[in-house]
Design an enzyme around this catalytic site. Sequence first.
Site: not given
Ligand code: CAA
Length: 286
Positions: A116, A137, A187
């Site tokens: 990242s 990434h 990031n």
């Molecule tokens: N792994 C795989 N799939 C997942 C998951 C996980 N941990 N969490 C949720 N999902 C999937 C679910 O299975 C669901 O899929 P379906 O529609 O096919 O059933 C879908 O995501 C939506 O999940 P939910 O309905 O349970 O929940 P939601 O609508 O609240 O969405 C979220 C959850 C997608 C995580 C949403 O809250 C979101 O977009 N959050 C922000 C995430 C974000 O900002 N990520 C970037 C992080 S920074 C980074 O990654 C940088 C790094 O270097 C680490």
Amino acid sequence: MKVAVIGAGLMGSGIAQTFAQAGYEVTNIDTFPASLEKAGANVARLFEKKVAKGKLTEEEKKKILGRLTYSGNMEDVKGAALIVEAVPENMELKKSVFATVDGLADPDSILVSNTSGLSISEIAAATKRPNKVMGAHFFYPAPVMKLLELIRGIATDDKTYETMKEIAKQIGKTTVDAPELPGFMVNRILVPMQNEAAFMVMEGCKPEDVDNAMKLGCNFPMGPLELTDFVGVDIMLGTMKGLYSGFSDSKYRPCPLLENMVKAGRLGKKSGQGFYRYDENGNKVG
Ligand code: CAA
């Protein structure tokens, strides 16, 4: 086309799942058997939920899971046209993984790092094929997030970059060309915001107020502190430290509260406590 993903943590297992869903044969490799077991169980649970929700048939689930194998043996990178590294953010570890993989992989294979923010050029220099190494990434959760940052190292050739861009399209990701600088693109913008949110908690603000401010005021799907718990406090702090040392700029000073939380084992959702508390199923309880 066969793909190997090294590392079966939160990112690696999600990346392996992403490729399997897109029709690729994937081997997810990790030297820790416990990580492989956890990754397999998590992916299986996720697909069961999708079947229960009617989003996938039992047959489709079986097909996808049938394309996904788990292995503790690095030799299994042989035959993979693309190898994705997703081990913890530690330069020495990444260099050692790349040197090993370089010695085992087919001569034409492309090696990408899911780092990242670490230097792609430095990772590539651990191999004898720096032209076939680049950064790709993914964002957490990898199967859901649409973005893939592409980062070229100094030696990455056009063919490697174009091939990876095409693969990104095939797995349903939109790419951006990010600079080879700490934090790349997302990031560098996102993590200082999460850090600032932690400073506000340290100054006495309630975590739920900080999160609600950003969710309701900016339409964020998650507040910055919820997101920190979700990704891991240690992971977020590691990225912030990378920005601080990489740019030698005090504006990236990591929040001391994050340091203390990591020392106390409050790593977020995965440890049961971060800015919030979680039950054994990862549901927020306070
Ligand atoms: N792994 C795989 N799939 C997942 C998951 C996980 N941990 N969490 C949720 N999902 C999937 C679910 O299975 C669901 O899929 P379906 O529609 O096919 O059933 C879908 O995501 C939506 O999940 P939910 O309905 O349970 O929940 P939601 O609508 O609240 O969405 C979220 C959850 C997608 C995580 C949403 O809250 C979101 O977009 N959050 C922000 C995430 C974000 O900002 N990520 C970037 C992080 S920074 C980074 O990654 C940088 C790094 O270097 C680490």
